[in-house]
Design a protein around this motif. Structure first.
Motif, PDB file in Angstrom:
ATOM      1  N   PHE A   1       0.771  -1.151   0.009  1.00  0.00           N
ATOM      2  CA  PHE A   1       0.091   0.049  -0.046  1.00  0.00           C
ATOM      3  C   PHE A   1       0.913   1.116   0.134  1.00  0.00           C
ATOM      4  O   PHE A   1       0.436   2.378  -0.978  1.00  0.00           O
ATOM      5  CB  PHE A   1      -0.802  -0.028   1.373  1.00  0.00           C
TER       6      PHE A   1
ATOM      7  N   ALA B   1       0.872   3.978  -2.800  1.00  0.00           N
ATOM      8  CA  ALA B   1       0.603   5.164  -2.364  1.00  0.00           C
ATOM      9  C   ALA B   1       1.761   6.410  -2.911  1.00  0.00           C
ATOM     10  O   ALA B   1       1.591   7.340  -3.382  1.00  0.00           O
ATOM     11  CB  ALA B   1       0.386   5.274  -1.028  1.00  0.00           C
TER      12      ALA B   1
ATOM     13  N   THR C   1      -2.805   3.863  -5.479  1.00  0.00           N
ATOM     14  CA  THR C   1      -3.701   3.001  -4.785  1.00  0.00           C
ATOM     15  C   THR C   1      -5.076   3.556  -5.401  1.00  0.00           C
ATOM     16  O   THR C   1      -5.324   4.398  -6.135  1.00  0.00           O
ATOM     17  CB  THR C   1      -3.826   3.713  -3.441  1.00  0.00           C
TER      18      THR C   1
ATOM     19  N   LEU D   1      -7.321  -9.271   1.889  1.00  0.00           N
ATOM     20  CA  LEU D   1      -6.636  -8.008   2.655  1.00  0.00           C
ATOM     21  C   LEU D   1      -5.976  -7.041   1.585  1.00  0.00           C
ATOM     22  O   LEU D   1      -6.028  -5.850   1.861  1.00  0.00           O
ATOM     23  CB  LEU D   1      -5.398  -8.700   3.359  1.00  0.00           C
TER      24      LEU D   1
ATOM     25  N   LEU E   1      -8.682  -4.736   0.410  1.00  0.00           N
ATOM     26  CA  LEU E   1      -9.095  -4.183   1.616  1.00  0.00           C
ATOM     27  C   LEU E   1      -8.392  -2.950   1.730  1.00  0.00           C
ATOM     28  O   LEU E   1      -8.618  -1.813   2.034  1.00  0.00           O
ATOM     29  CB  LEU E   1      -9.352  -4.929   2.710  1.00  0.00           C
ATOM     30  N   VAL E   2      -7.061  -2.906   1.682  1.00  0.00           N
ATOM     31  CA  VAL E   2      -6.023  -1.970   1.977  1.00  0.00           C
ATOM     32  C   VAL E   2      -6.025  -1.089   0.966  1.00  0.00           C
ATOM     33  O   VAL E   2      -5.844   0.221   0.967  1.00  0.00           O
ATOM     34  CB  VAL E   2      -4.629  -2.522   2.259  1.00  0.00           C
TER      35      VAL E   2
ATOM     36  N   GLN F   1     -10.789   1.952  -2.163  1.00  0.00           N
ATOM     37  CA  GLN F   1     -12.006   2.615  -1.779  1.00  0.00           C
ATOM     38  C   GLN F   1     -13.205   2.782  -2.790  1.00  0.00           C
ATOM     39  O   GLN F   1     -14.285   3.053  -2.339  1.00  0.00           O
ATOM     40  CB  GLN F   1     -11.796   3.987  -1.349  1.00  0.00           C
ATOM     41  N   ASP F   2     -12.893   2.528  -4.137  1.00  0.00           N
ATOM     42  CA  ASP F   2     -13.932   2.570  -4.991  1.00  0.00           C
ATOM     43  C   ASP F   2     -14.663   1.652  -5.161  1.00  0.00           C
ATOM     44  O   ASP F   2     -14.089   0.512  -5.889  1.00  0.00           O
ATOM     45  CB  ASP F   2     -13.278   3.310  -6.277  1.00  0.00           C
ATOM     46  N   SER F   3     -16.017   1.413  -5.018  1.00  0.00           N
ATOM     47  CA  SER F   3     -16.686   0.191  -5.217  1.00  0.00           C
ATOM     48  C   SER F   3     -16.694  -0.628  -6.307  1.00  0.00           C
ATOM     49  O   SER F   3     -17.068  -1.649  -6.497  1.00  0.00           O
ATOM     50  CB  SER F   3     -18.039   0.069  -4.403  1.00  0.00           C
TER      51      SER F   3
ATOM     52  N   TYR G   1     -14.011  -3.133  -6.602  1.00  0.00           N
ATOM     53  CA  TYR G   1     -13.932  -4.258  -5.880  1.00  0.00           C
ATOM     54  C   TYR G   1     -14.085  -5.675  -6.544  1.00  0.00           C
ATOM     55  O   TYR G   1     -14.721  -5.781  -7.504  1.00  0.00           O
ATOM     56  CB  TYR G   1     -15.124  -4.089  -4.732  1.00  0.00           C
TER      57      TYR G   1
ATOM     58  N   TYR H   1     -14.291  -8.884  -1.422  1.00  0.00           N
ATOM     59  CA  TYR H   1     -14.563  -7.563  -0.836  1.00  0.00           C
ATOM     60  C   TYR H   1     -15.855  -6.968  -0.898  1.00  0.00           C
ATOM     61  O   TYR H   1     -16.092  -6.410   0.095  1.00  0.00           O
ATOM     62  CB  TYR H   1     -13.504  -6.652  -1.167  1.00  0.00           C
TER      63      TYR H   1
ATOM     64  N   PHE I   1     -18.183  -8.775   1.452  1.00  0.00           N
ATOM     65  CA  PHE I   1     -17.735  -8.438   2.722  1.00  0.00           C
ATOM     66  C   PHE I   1     -18.409  -7.030   3.288  1.00  0.00           C
ATOM     67  O   PHE I   1     -18.652  -6.925   4.601  1.00  0.00           O
ATOM     68  CB  PHE I   1     -16.241  -8.565   3.036  1.00  0.00           C
ATOM     69  N   SER I   2     -18.100  -6.013   2.080  1.00  0.00           N
ATOM     70  CA  SER I   2     -18.952  -4.925   2.606  1.00  0.00           C
ATOM     71  C   SER I   2     -20.283  -4.672   3.016  1.00  0.00           C
ATOM     72  O   SER I   2     -20.797  -3.946   3.717  1.00  0.00           O
ATOM     73  CB  SER I   2     -18.673  -3.510   1.511  1.00  0.00           C
TER      74      SER I   2
END
Lengths: 449, 289
Positions: free
Chosen positions: B139, B143, B148, B222, B225-226, B229-231, B234, B238, B241-242
């Protein structure tokens, strides 16, 4: 520092998402100077602005779409993520460190303090319209986002004022009225059990420590105290002991079910079969019962939370979120404007209530049509009137600590032991007090008291 | 193992008993492993109401069609998007990953060069480091280059398979030098030899590498997950899971999570059944040599 941070963050992924980064966050509860854009400069940047917004409220996109239509110069993009404690908070801490955090995010009340400790929040008090908006929100929600000083670190979004869901048919059959005090609740438990030994008045969950803090909140049993720069842990207090001793008595006399976990299939089965007669829960819990106990439709009703003193009017709160502007944003003014709109605009609040089931923090929105009509599952009663009243009775002084995940875990561990016959709930408080102090000290935070 | 060889040695009545015991044991194990799938199938057909009020191991009112319709309609069909993402991350990622691993393993096995054991040592080290421990360093690296929350942040780590390199090297060692020498004498270049001869000999190993990598990426949790953020980026795991993380507040997500889980295991089953043929054929070919 980097090594330490990395090691701690890795541990954080596994065990304690909220607190592990604290090693870098500075050794006091006050943010370091200049880490976050100060409240002195909150001028609009002007020109077209793009903002990112992290949230896990279902349907929040619809409200944002509406905003984007009305504000072509401030376009917001939603990150739809899992719930905060399901990994999103630890992600946000990572992103804050890596400089990739969103401009805004949903943050629950009990986590604001952790984010502040990490210098993750922008004080938006100086942004246009923010301080004026105070009047639009229920009092206690505003004091929650002020975090004990003059700043404003988030805009309240939704709340979970607590009341008593109870099986009206069972109470009627036993000839008892809904209890108005905790003593009457205890008597009601005995009466119900006398009528049918299989019936427990409620369940006491091992893991829902945040439910228990809602009960503590009602009794003004503050978990933490911040006076000036001084942070004290007050998990073990006369008020919290009163609550713990009461529930320990219920457990000892086997009046509550101790083998049912919150939100578990076993609990839902017990609701459906009528062996658990009440649930002290938040406004958002109405759909939990409705959707998971369909066999008992029309048999539930809602009454105010039982009181510690007859005639008193105090309610607890369980859950609820805010919209916070994150450090690192280049557009605090626009972000604050969006956060205010999202949580005060009638059209937005209606969407959030309809799609996300949010019980609003805005006073006006508590009179939304959907919250002022009868709810079919509850025999057509206007149950939200009870929650509206409760929302006005929530204590404004309740303070969360910067390491709530730890404290929750300590409490849950103690509850689990107590429910298995090792120690009592009071012992759990005593242990959580010591452990919370230790965990704060371990992160270099000065603890007084 | 001993029970299966018993009949050969002692074809008596006792062997019947052994076979019987073995059968019972295997049936028990099969039941044990299939029970969760059975539960998933049964409960994917239920309404939220039946999910909480009826026996979890038997059917209620059958409404799989409705559940599927709800699943694909939720949030403008985001589930389909997740499924496509998973296929891309896992299918394409495992495909490219297998080719890279095969080339690396083959190269290390068949060519003598300075530092080759060191290189192989690094690959072996990669097998030992759990993917979980790498998520956060990855990550920070992503970044650093501003990648990311992009497709690449999950895809690029998915094409790396140290275990595949290891397996490819071990298997490549079994390719007879004479075959390669003959091809060289005939004038074939190294690349052509690799793709036309070695890959065919290596096929069972490569199918294994592909399956391992496919399952690993498909189930990887994981890293998305890390990173994400943009669905719309996914993968299935994940995304489901959300939804699951919110069932306490939004109970209607329970049925969707369950039916979504059922749909999400179907590609895995198809991949396994489809590739199993190559796998088995390859293994027997090797043993008959």
């Amino acid at each position: 520092m980097t090594q330490l941070w990395r090691r701690r963050t890795l541990a954080a992924l596994a065990v304690a998402p909220l607190v592990a980064l604290a090693a870098c966050g500075g050794a006091s509860t006050e943010p370091a100077d200049g880490a976050a854009p100060g409240s002195a400069d909150c001028a609009p940047t002007g020109g077209p602005v793009n903002l990112s917004f992290t949230s896990w409220v279902p349907g929040v996109e619809e409200a944002v779409t509406l905003w984007n239509q009305q504000n072509p110069d401030i376009q917001v993009k939603v990150n739809d993520v899992p719930a905060g404690n399901a990994g999103t908070y630890s992600n946000l801490f990572n992103q804050l460190k890596a400089g990739t955090a969103p401009d805004l995010s949903q943050v629950e009340y009990d986590s604001l303090s952790s984010f502040r400790l990490q210098n993750g929040l922008v004080d938006i008090a100086a942004c246009e319209g923010v301080t004026d908006a105070q009047a639009k929100f229920v009092d206690w929600t505003w004091s929650q986002v002020q975090l004990g000083d003059d700043g404003v670190y988030a805009v309240p979004q939704d709340t979970g004022p607590m009341a008593l869901y109870y099986r009206k048919d069972l109470f009627d059959a036993a000839g008892i009225a809904p209890p108005t005090t905790w003593d009457e609740y205890y008597q009601a438990a005995k009466t119900l059990a006398a009528a049918d030994p299989a019936v427990k008045i409620t369940h006491f969950p091992q893991q829902d420590a945040n439910w228990f803090t809602g009960l503590l909140w009602q009794n003004q049993a503050n978990l933490f105290d911040i006076s000036g720069d001084q942070l004290s842990v007050t998990v073990d207090s006369p008020e919290s002991r009163q609550v713990a001793e009461y529930w320990q008595k219920m457990i000892d006399e086997q009046l509550v079910a101790t083998n049912l976990q919150g939100f578990s299939p076993d609990l839902y089965a017990a609701w459906n079969s009528g062996t658990v007669a009440t649930w002290v829960s938040a406004a958002w819990g109405y759909s939990t019962i409705r959707d998971n106990a369909p066999d008992t439709s029309g048999k539930w009703a809602v009454a105010p939370m039982p009181q510690w003193t007859a005639g008193a009017k105090n309610a607890g709160n369980w859950g609820g979120s805010t919209t916070a502007v994150f450090a690192g944003t280049e557009h605090p003014a626009e972000a604050a404007k969006f956060a205010l709109w999202l949580n005060t605009d009638p059209a937005s609040l209606e969407i959030l209530n309809k799609e996300g089931g949010l019980y609003p923090a805005s006073s006006d929105a508590q009179s939304l049509p959907a919250l002022s009509t009868g709810v079919e599952y509850y025999g057509g009663e206007q149950i939200f009137d009870v929650f509206k009243a409760a929302s006005g009775e929530v204590d404004t002084d309740f303070t969360w600590g910067p390491t709530m995940t730890d404290t929750y875990r300590f409490l849950s561990d103690g509850f689990t032991a107590a429910l298995n016959g090792q120690g009592t709930l009071t012992d759990a408080l005593t242990a959580a007090q010591t452990q919370s102090v230790d965990s704060l000290k371990a992160q270099g935070i000065t603890v007084g008291g | 193992m001993t029970t299966t060889t018993a009949p050969v040695r002692r074809p008596t009545d006792e062997s019947q008993v052994s076979v019987g015991i073995a059968m019972v044991f295997l049936l028990l194990m099969a039941g044990y492993f299939l029970l969760p799938i059975y539960w998933l199938v049964v409960n994917a057909t239920k309404s939220q109401r039946d999910l909480v009020t009826t026996n979890g191991f038997w059917f209620g009112e059958f409404q799989l069609g409705q559940n599927l319709a709800d699943l694909f309609a939720r949030d403008d069909g985001v589930f389909l998007r997740w499924a496509l993402n998973s296929l891309l991350y896992a299918g394409l990622g495992a495909g490219i990953g297998t080719v890279l691993a095969a080339m690396a393993g083959y190269g290390i096995a068949k060519f003598d060069f300075r530092g080759r054991e060191l290189l192989f040592g690094f690959a072996l080290g990669g097998v030992l480091v759990p993917a979980t421990a790498l998520a956060l360093p990855l990550f920070l690296m992503f970044a650093g280059v501003g990648l990311t929350n992009t497709f690449w942040s999950v895809f690029l780590p998915s094409i790396v398979s140290p275990f595949g390199v290891y397996l490819s090297r071990v298997y490549s060692a079994t390719i007879p030098e004479e075959v390669l020498e003959a091809a060289r004498v005939d004038g074939a270049g190294e690349l052509r030899i690799f793709f036309t001869i070695s890959v065919r000999i290596l096929t069972p190993a490569l199918v294994t590498v592909f399956l391992f990598q496919f399952v690993a990426v498909w189930n990887n949790f994981l890293l998305p997950l890390v990173m994400l953020q943009d669905s719309t980026l996914y993968p299935l795991t994940y995304g489901l899971f959300s939804w699951q993380s919110q069932v306490s507040r939004y109970p209607e997500l329970q049925t969707l999570t369950i039916v979504g889980s059922l749909v999400s295991v179907i590609p895995l089953i198809i991949t396994f059944l489809g590739l199993q043929r190559f796998w088995r054929a390859g293994l027997t070919a090797g043993s008959g040599k």
